[in-house]
Design a protein around this motif. Structure first.
Motif, PDB file in Angstrom:
ATOM      1  N   LEU A 128      18.181  77.453  35.379  1.00 17.83           N
ATOM      2  CA  LEU A 128      19.216  76.425  35.398  1.00 17.83           C
ATOM      3  C   LEU A 128      18.676  75.130  34.795  1.00 17.83           C
ATOM      4  N   PRO A 129      19.558  74.267  34.317  1.00 22.99           N
ATOM      5  CA  PRO A 129      19.092  73.011  33.704  1.00 22.99           C
ATOM      6  C   PRO A 129      18.167  72.206  34.612  1.00 22.99           C
ATOM      7  N   ARG A 130      18.462  72.172  35.927  1.00 23.23           N
ATOM      8  CA  ARG A 130      17.628  71.366  36.821  1.00 23.23           C
ATOM      9  C   ARG A 130      16.210  71.920  36.941  1.00 23.23           C
TER      10      ARG A 130
ATOM     11  N   ASP B  92      28.163  50.033  41.317  1.00 19.85           N
ATOM     12  CA  ASP B  92      27.647  48.706  41.648  1.00 19.85           C
ATOM     13  C   ASP B  92      26.131  48.761  41.804  1.00 19.85           C
ATOM     14  N   ASP B  93      25.626  48.498  43.037  1.00 13.40           N
ATOM     15  CA  ASP B  93      24.177  48.524  43.259  1.00 13.40           C
ATOM     16  C   ASP B  93      23.698  49.856  43.835  1.00 13.40           C
ATOM     17  N   GLY B  94      24.577  50.835  43.895  1.00 13.76           N
ATOM     18  CA  GLY B  94      24.202  52.123  44.477  1.00 13.76           C
ATOM     19  C   GLY B  94      24.307  53.269  43.475  1.00 13.76           C
ATOM     20  N   TRP B  95      23.719  54.402  43.890  1.00 15.13           N
ATOM     21  CA  TRP B  95      23.707  55.602  43.055  1.00 15.13           C
ATOM     22  C   TRP B  95      24.144  56.815  43.889  1.00 15.13           C
ATOM     23  N   LYS B  96      24.816  57.776  43.231  1.00 16.51           N
ATOM     24  CA  LYS B  96      25.234  59.005  43.907  1.00 16.51           C
ATOM     25  C   LYS B  96      25.311  60.154  42.899  1.00 16.51           C
ATOM     26  N   LEU B  97      25.422  61.345  43.416  1.00 10.33           N
ATOM     27  CA  LEU B  97      25.557  62.516  42.557  1.00 10.33           C
ATOM     28  C   LEU B  97      26.919  62.541  41.898  1.00 10.33           C
ATOM     29  N   THR B  98      26.980  63.075  40.694  1.00  6.44           N
ATOM     30  CA  THR B  98      28.269  63.302  40.049  1.00  6.44           C
ATOM     31  C   THR B  98      28.909  64.550  40.660  1.00  6.44           C
ATOM     32  N   ARG B  99      30.204  64.669  40.476  1.00 10.33           N
ATOM     33  CA  ARG B  99      30.913  65.840  40.998  1.00 10.33           C
ATOM     34  C   ARG B  99      30.366  67.134  40.364  1.00 10.33           C
ATOM     35  N   GLN B 100      30.035  67.062  39.086  1.00  7.76           N
ATOM     36  CA  GLN B 100      29.520  68.231  38.367  1.00  7.76           C
ATOM     37  C   GLN B 100      28.184  68.701  38.941  1.00  7.76           C
ATOM     38  N   ALA B 101      27.383  67.754  39.436  1.00 12.05           N
ATOM     39  CA  ALA B 101      26.039  68.092  39.900  1.00 12.05           C
ATOM     40  C   ALA B 101      25.989  68.512  41.357  1.00 12.05           C
ATOM     41  N   MET B 102      27.052  68.244  42.119  1.00 14.96           N
ATOM     42  CA  MET B 102      26.992  68.452  43.566  1.00 14.96           C
ATOM     43  C   MET B 102      26.630  69.882  43.950  1.00 14.96           C
ATOM     44  N   ILE B 103      27.298  70.863  43.315  1.00 15.72           N
ATOM     45  CA  ILE B 103      27.070  72.254  43.701  1.00 15.72           C
ATOM     46  C   ILE B 103      25.682  72.715  43.283  1.00 15.72           C
ATOM     47  N   SER B 104      25.293  72.345  42.074  1.00 21.18           N
ATOM     48  CA  SER B 104      24.056  72.903  41.530  1.00 21.18           C
ATOM     49  C   SER B 104      22.787  72.396  42.184  1.00 21.18           C
ATOM     50  N   VAL B 105      22.830  71.221  42.789  1.00 22.02           N
ATOM     51  CA  VAL B 105      21.581  70.667  43.347  1.00 22.02           C
ATOM     52  C   VAL B 105      21.461  70.832  44.845  1.00 22.02           C
ATOM     53  N   ARG B 106      22.525  71.272  45.518  1.00 25.86           N
ATOM     54  CA  ARG B 106      22.414  71.416  46.965  1.00 25.86           C
ATOM     55  C   ARG B 106      21.477  72.547  47.308  1.00 25.86           C
TER      56      ARG B 106
ATOM     57  N   LEU C  13      18.308  60.781  34.878  1.00 25.50           N
ATOM     58  CA  LEU C  13      19.257  61.731  35.449  1.00 25.50           C
ATOM     59  C   LEU C  13      20.692  61.403  35.055  1.00 25.50           C
ATOM     60  N   ARG C  14      20.999  60.094  34.911  1.00 20.40           N
ATOM     61  CA  ARG C  14      22.347  59.722  34.494  1.00 20.40           C
ATOM     62  C   ARG C  14      22.624  60.207  33.071  1.00 20.40           C
ATOM     63  N   SER C  15      21.610  60.149  32.197  1.00 14.94           N
ATOM     64  CA  SER C  15      21.801  60.598  30.813  1.00 14.94           C
ATOM     65  C   SER C  15      22.064  62.102  30.739  1.00 14.94           C
ATOM     66  N   LEU C  16      21.600  62.821  31.763  1.00 10.64           N
ATOM     67  CA  LEU C  16      21.792  64.269  31.804  1.00 10.64           C
ATOM     68  C   LEU C  16      23.046  64.672  32.574  1.00 10.64           C
ATOM     69  N   GLY C  17      23.758  63.685  33.114  1.00  9.44           N
ATOM     70  CA  GLY C  17      25.007  63.965  33.797  1.00  9.44           C
ATOM     71  C   GLY C  17      24.880  64.313  35.259  1.00  9.44           C
ATOM     72  N   TYR C  18      23.710  64.063  35.861  1.00  6.21           N
ATOM     73  CA  TYR C  18      23.506  64.417  37.264  1.00  6.21           C
ATOM     74  C   TYR C  18      23.945  63.317  38.231  1.00  6.21           C
ATOM     75  N   VAL C  19      23.763  62.047  37.854  1.00  4.86           N
ATOM     76  CA  VAL C  19      24.055  60.939  38.783  1.00  4.86           C
ATOM     77  C   VAL C  19      24.924  59.897  38.079  1.00  4.86           C
ATOM     78  N   GLU C  20      25.530  59.058  38.918  1.00  3.96           N
ATOM     79  CA  GLU C  20      26.330  57.952  38.381  1.00  3.96           C
ATOM     80  C   GLU C  20      26.084  56.724  39.250  1.00  3.96           C
ATOM     81  N   ARG C  21      26.255  55.554  38.612  1.00  2.00           N
ATOM     82  CA  ARG C  21      25.985  54.287  39.307  1.00  2.00           C
ATOM     83  C   ARG C  21      27.284  53.670  39.774  1.00  2.00           C
TER      84      ARG C  21
END
Length: 402
Positions: free
Chosen positions: A327-329, A382-396, A372-380
């Motif tokens: 997998l990409p990760r 404001d001052d916080g960071w979280k997983l993107t919807r696309q990445a949620m399933i693959s990284v759990r 990770l943001r450039s690869l589509g895994y996370v998004e910013r």
């Protein structure tokens, strides 16, 4: 021993001739004994070892003096059978059916059968053109339940075809179920197969497999301890299994209940120091219960021909590594994977929290987050960071485990 080298044991030479410097009387005596003593008779095997086949046959034909290890009644019964035996006629019948007789010490005799000690066959009746000795050098037994499931038949045929494609000879007992599927799998792949029967090799059994056994004889070998025309019995089926085990480098049991002749073959293989393998099945299947019991002991679990060949083959015949898809990760650097693992899905996290959870510095965490943001895994946010919807399933953790 080829057809031309079989001598008097195939009718190619007279009973007074010699083959390879050995008297023809040896083969003729052993032909007689296949009609007199039952397969696997260790007492008779000891007689052969100590006195030779010619002497044992002479005493039985003459009615004495009695050899040790049997009662007078038993000796009398053996002598009665010897008096009725007609070895020359058996050889003539065999020759007419394209069958030859091989025995210990002959060029075609597979030396690994000698591991059976006094229980080794007196000789073997062989139907088919190839050399039994040469084929047995690179052979594997595939055995299992007669009343097998579709899964068992599929696995037996697939294993046998894969082994045949790798240059292995598939040996089985010619019976319904797993045996028949294994023979057909090898033949279908254009490979070699040997059927070891518990009856005369000129008398296909079971009757429903007449066409299959005839095809095996044409493309491979049909082998048995019993003389032409002799019939199978329950005890002969059991004793036949020791020949299958001894003849081959290893035995694979595809399906077997707790009480199964296939387990007899596997246990004989274990006693002889051969590889013993089992194909797992559903835990709820009674036809896999015996295999699973083997696997709880010293048997090795196998699922395809490559794994069988790795066990029984020469050094370097390795099965491919078994692994899931990449997998990409999986391609991320370890530091990036640590940062990705601590990011929440339902809420945002600050850089300070992420750095603390990932056991890294704030600057390193920021660098990894932008990677990770450039690869589509996370998004910013404001001052916080979280997983993107696309990445949620693959990284759990455990994702995709089902």
């Amino acid at each position: 021993m080829t057809r031309g080298a079989a001598g008097d044991a195939t009718g190619g030479a007279g009973p007074s001739g010699e083959q390879g410097g050995r008297p023809a009387a040896e083969g003729l005596a052993r032909v007689l004994l296949t009609r007199v003593v039952e397969p696997g008779d260790e007492v008779a095997g000891r007689w052969l070892r100590e006195r030779g086949a010619v002497e044992v046959a002479r005493r039985l034909r003459d009615g004495g003096p009695m050899l040790t290890g049997v009662t007078a009644n038993r000796w009398s019964g053996l002598c009665a059978r010897a008096a009725q035996a007609e070895p020359e006629r058996d050889l003539a019948v065999a020759r007419a059916a394209g069958v030859r007789f091989v025995w210990p010490g002959e060029p075609e005799w597979p030396a690994q059968l000698d591991d059976l000690g006094d229980a080794r066959p007196t000789g073997l009746w062989v139907r088919g053109l190839p050399s039994l000795r040469m084929w047995a050098l690179r052979s594997v037994a595939v055995v299992g339940a007669r009343a097998c499931t579709e899964y068992g038949a599929h696995m037996a045929a697939t294993l046998a075809a894969g082994l045949a494609e790798r240059g292995w000879v598939v040996v089985s007992g010619g019976a319904y179920g797993v045996d028949g599927a294994a023979h057909r799998g090898a033949l279908g792949a254009g490979g070699a197969t040997v059927a070891v029967l518990a009856c005369g090799v000129d008398r296909p059994y079971p009757r429903g497999h007449t066409q299959l056994i005839t095809r095996i004889a044409e493309q491979g070998l049909v082998v048995g301890e019993l003389p032409p025309g002799d019939h199978p019995t329950q005890s002969r089926f059991v004793l036949r299994n020791r020949v299958i085990a001894a003849l081959t480098r290893g035995t694979v049991v595809v399906e077997a209940a707790y009480r199964s002749g296939s387990l007899v073959t596997a246990r004989a293989a274990q006693r002889l120091g051969r590889f013993t393998m089992g194909v797992p099945g559903p835990a709820t299947s009674g036809l896999s219960a015996g295999v699973h019991e083997l696997l709880r002991g010293e048997a090795m679990l196998v699922t395809d021909a490559a794994e069988v060949a790795e066990l029984v083959g020469d050094m370097g015949e390795l099965a491919p590594d078994r692994r899931g898809p990449v997998l990409p990760r999986d391609l991320l650097e370890p530091e990036a994977r640590r940062v990705l693992a601590v990011l929440p899905a339902a809420a945002t996290a600050t850089v300070d929290d992420i750095a603390l959870s990932a056991s890294t510095t704030k600057d390193d965490a920021v660098a990894r987050l932008y990677e990770l943001r450039s690869l589509g895994y996370v998004e910013r946010h404001d001052d916080g960071w979280k997983l993107t919807r696309q990445a949620m399933i693959s990284v759990r953790p455990g994702a995709g485990a089902c």
